[in-house]
Design a protein around this motif. Sequence first.
Motif, PDB file in Angstrom:
ATOM      1  N   GLY A  47       0.853  -1.184   0.000  1.00  0.00           N
ATOM      2  CA  GLY A  47       0.000   0.000   0.000  1.00  0.00           C
ATOM      3  C   GLY A  47       0.886   1.230   0.000  1.00  0.00           C
ATOM      4  O   GLY A  47       2.122   1.116   0.035  1.00  0.00           O
ATOM      5  N   ARG A  48       0.280   2.404  -0.045  1.00  0.00           N
ATOM      6  CA  ARG A  48       1.097   3.618  -0.113  1.00  0.00           C
ATOM      7  C   ARG A  48       0.502   4.743   0.724  1.00  0.00           C
ATOM      8  O   ARG A  48      -0.698   4.776   1.000  1.00  0.00           O
ATOM      9  N   ILE A  49       1.389   5.631   1.100  1.00  0.00           N
ATOM     10  CA  ILE A  49       0.958   6.899   1.691  1.00  0.00           C
ATOM     11  C   ILE A  49       1.183   7.970   0.629  1.00  0.00           C
ATOM     12  O   ILE A  49       2.239   7.989  -0.003  1.00  0.00           O
ATOM     13  N   GLU A  50       0.204   8.810   0.424  1.00  0.00           N
ATOM     14  CA  GLU A  50       0.458   9.998  -0.401  1.00  0.00           C
ATOM     15  C   GLU A  50       1.127  10.999   0.533  1.00  0.00           C
ATOM     16  O   GLU A  50       0.509  11.454   1.496  1.00  0.00           O
ATOM     17  N   PHE A  51       2.386  11.312   0.281  1.00  0.00           N
ATOM     18  CA  PHE A  51       3.157  12.158   1.200  1.00  0.00           C
ATOM     19  C   PHE A  51       2.818  13.635   0.973  1.00  0.00           C
ATOM     20  O   PHE A  51       2.442  14.348   1.880  1.00  0.00           O
ATOM     21  N   ASN A  59      -1.354  16.601  -3.674  1.00  0.00           N
ATOM     22  CA  ASN A  59      -2.743  16.148  -3.638  1.00  0.00           C
ATOM     23  C   ASN A  59      -3.466  16.530  -4.922  1.00  0.00           C
ATOM     24  O   ASN A  59      -3.584  17.700  -5.259  1.00  0.00           O
ATOM     25  N   HIS A  60      -3.944  15.519  -5.638  1.00  0.00           N
ATOM     26  CA  HIS A  60      -4.630  15.699  -6.925  1.00  0.00           C
ATOM     27  C   HIS A  60      -3.742  16.405  -7.958  1.00  0.00           C
ATOM     28  O   HIS A  60      -4.247  17.130  -8.812  1.00  0.00           O
ATOM     29  N   THR A  61      -2.446  16.191  -7.852  1.00  0.00           N
ATOM     30  CA  THR A  61      -1.541  16.739  -8.858  1.00  0.00           C
ATOM     31  C   THR A  61      -1.297  15.739  -9.982  1.00  0.00           C
ATOM     32  O   THR A  61      -0.943  16.127 -11.086  1.00  0.00           O
ATOM     33  N   ASP A  62      -1.490  14.434  -9.694  1.00  0.00           N
ATOM     34  CA  ASP A  62      -1.016  13.417 -10.657  1.00  0.00           C
ATOM     35  C   ASP A  62      -1.741  13.491 -12.002  1.00  0.00           C
ATOM     36  O   ASP A  62      -1.110  13.581 -13.052  1.00  0.00           O
ATOM     37  N   TYR A  63      -3.062  13.514 -11.982  1.00  0.00           N
ATOM     38  CA  TYR A  63      -3.775  13.534 -13.273  1.00  0.00           C
ATOM     39  C   TYR A  63      -3.740  14.921 -13.926  1.00  0.00           C
ATOM     40  O   TYR A  63      -4.268  15.100 -15.022  1.00  0.00           O
ATOM     41  N   CYS A  98      -8.321   7.559 -11.825  1.00  0.00           N
ATOM     42  CA  CYS A  98      -7.195   7.985 -10.980  1.00  0.00           C
ATOM     43  C   CYS A  98      -5.972   8.310 -11.835  1.00  0.00           C
ATOM     44  O   CYS A  98      -5.907   7.948 -13.012  1.00  0.00           O
ATOM     45  N   GLY A  99      -5.005   8.967 -11.212  1.00  0.00           N
ATOM     46  CA  GLY A  99      -3.722   9.224 -11.864  1.00  0.00           C
ATOM     47  C   GLY A  99      -2.766   8.065 -11.624  1.00  0.00           C
ATOM     48  O   GLY A  99      -3.207   6.954 -11.302  1.00  0.00           O
ATOM     49  N   ILE A 100      -1.450   8.347 -11.705  1.00  0.00           N
ATOM     50  CA  ILE A 100      -0.447   7.282 -11.642  1.00  0.00           C
ATOM     51  C   ILE A 100       0.159   7.117 -10.239  1.00  0.00           C
ATOM     52  O   ILE A 100       0.946   6.202  -9.990  1.00  0.00           O
ATOM     53  N   LEU A 101      -0.234   8.003  -9.313  1.00  0.00           N
ATOM     54  CA  LEU A 101       0.390   7.997  -7.984  1.00  0.00           C
ATOM     55  C   LEU A 101       0.383   6.617  -7.314  1.00  0.00           C
ATOM     56  O   LEU A 101       1.427   6.111  -6.909  1.00  0.00           O
ATOM     57  N   ASP A 102      -0.797   6.024  -7.164  1.00  0.00           N
ATOM     58  CA  ASP A 102      -0.917   4.827  -6.326  1.00  0.00           C
ATOM     59  C   ASP A 102      -0.126   3.661  -6.909  1.00  0.00           C
ATOM     60  O   ASP A 102       0.649   3.001  -6.210  1.00  0.00           O
ATOM     61  N   GLN A 103      -0.315   3.410  -8.194  1.00  0.00           N
ATOM     62  CA  GLN A 103       0.383   2.292  -8.828  1.00  0.00           C
ATOM     63  C   GLN A 103       1.884   2.592  -8.899  1.00  0.00           C
ATOM     64  O   GLN A 103       2.710   1.685  -8.716  1.00  0.00           O
ATOM     65  N   LEU A 160     -17.308  12.414  -6.502  1.00  0.00           N
ATOM     66  CA  LEU A 160     -16.642  13.669  -6.141  1.00  0.00           C
ATOM     67  C   LEU A 160     -15.230  13.709  -6.701  1.00  0.00           C
ATOM     68  O   LEU A 160     -14.755  14.745  -7.154  1.00  0.00           O
ATOM     69  N   TYR A 161     -14.561  12.563  -6.676  1.00  0.00           N
ATOM     70  CA  TYR A 161     -13.214  12.489  -7.267  1.00  0.00           C
ATOM     71  C   TYR A 161     -13.294  12.823  -8.761  1.00  0.00           C
ATOM     72  O   TYR A 161     -12.526  13.635  -9.273  1.00  0.00           O
ATOM     73  N   ALA A 162     -14.246  12.195  -9.431  1.00  0.00           N
ATOM     74  CA  ALA A 162     -14.404  12.431 -10.875  1.00  0.00           C
ATOM     75  C   ALA A 162     -14.760  13.895 -11.137  1.00  0.00           C
ATOM     76  O   ALA A 162     -14.313  14.492 -12.123  1.00  0.00           O
TER      77      ALA A 162
END
Length: 381
Positions: free
Chosen positions: A25-29, A32-36, A168-173, A220-222
Amino acid sequence: MIEILSERFANLYGHAPSVVARAPGRIEFIGNHTDYNGGTVLGAAINLGVWVAVGPAPAGVLSFATDSQRGIVAVSASDPRKQTGAQRWANYPLGVWTSLRGFGLKQPDGLEYLAASNLPVGAGLSSSAAIELATALAYLALTGENPSRETVVTLGRHAENNFVGVPCGILDQGVSGFGRKNHLVFIDCRGPRFETVPMPAGAHFWVFNTQAKHALVDGLYAARHRECLEAANGLGVALLADVTLAKLEQGRARLTEVNYRRAKHVVEEIDRVARACAALAAGDLAGVGRLLTASHRSSQTQFENSTPELDFLVDALAAAPHVFGARLTGGGFGGAVMALTDAEFSLAQAAQVAAAYGHRFGSRPDVLHCETGDGAEVVRP
Ligand code: GLA
């Protein structure tokens, strides 16, 4: 975990799995919402994740099982349609399976599959990316293919975007795929380009999961995604990462008030990521912490993806001794807050924050003292 998973696999399918893979799993450090939006982001892989065991099976049948639910979801390889209801979880492994072909990779034509996790689901730690990445590596090991790590990460995101249906963007993967113990993963999402950045010694991560999620979180994300693209469009660029603050101010009259605020958050957040990288390189954890809390304030007031629960935790944590900074982590609209602390921040202090939260909201958040961990890998054979 590997032994338990292999044993359960054998109980279910009558023989040992051929491959076991794991992804964190990951932490977004920060970011926020910059990836896409084509921006930059820093994340950390953690020492909790998802394990996937697979074995070959006669062509035509894909059998999916998970330790969190009874039974097997059997899907015909000639009709891999999206699952609904209690079988919805299988859309992750099925989505990865269907995505392989578009990447020019072999699909296992028959499959026995079992997933197990020690990652809390819905905690904002991206159990979905973890299952996608562990699944992708397991399939690839089964078919004997070895594409680049970038391809594996993009494959996971493709499954999430196009099969599961989350934009989603590429952050999580990216973080699950490129994570490294005692490091953060820096992603320039436009390439995308991935790098690891050392985490200064003495930094600790705490996650407070509110378990309170807005019922409309996916919508809301979309909606935020759409607002950002509208803002970029209004400013005459493809992505908000192409806009400077000066250019945003010049073009303000062409944006709705709401879209202006969304864009301002993204543009300033990308700048905060750059400043966080510089502060990390200088070992300035206090400076990093201030940027984390500033990121949260921007989410709270400009991007409006926070909640009273998340704000309460950030307020309490940011004022506590030994805490460098705190912010919501992940998509927002509920989920979790992460705090960056020194080694002195204790479980007793975390419990105090949790108790104050309980007093206000009636239930306690889950508290996790996370360690960073390594990225996705095949662990057997
Ligand atoms: C979710 C998404 C990510 C990213 C974050 C917000 O975690 O899956 O791609 O957009 O939200 O930064």
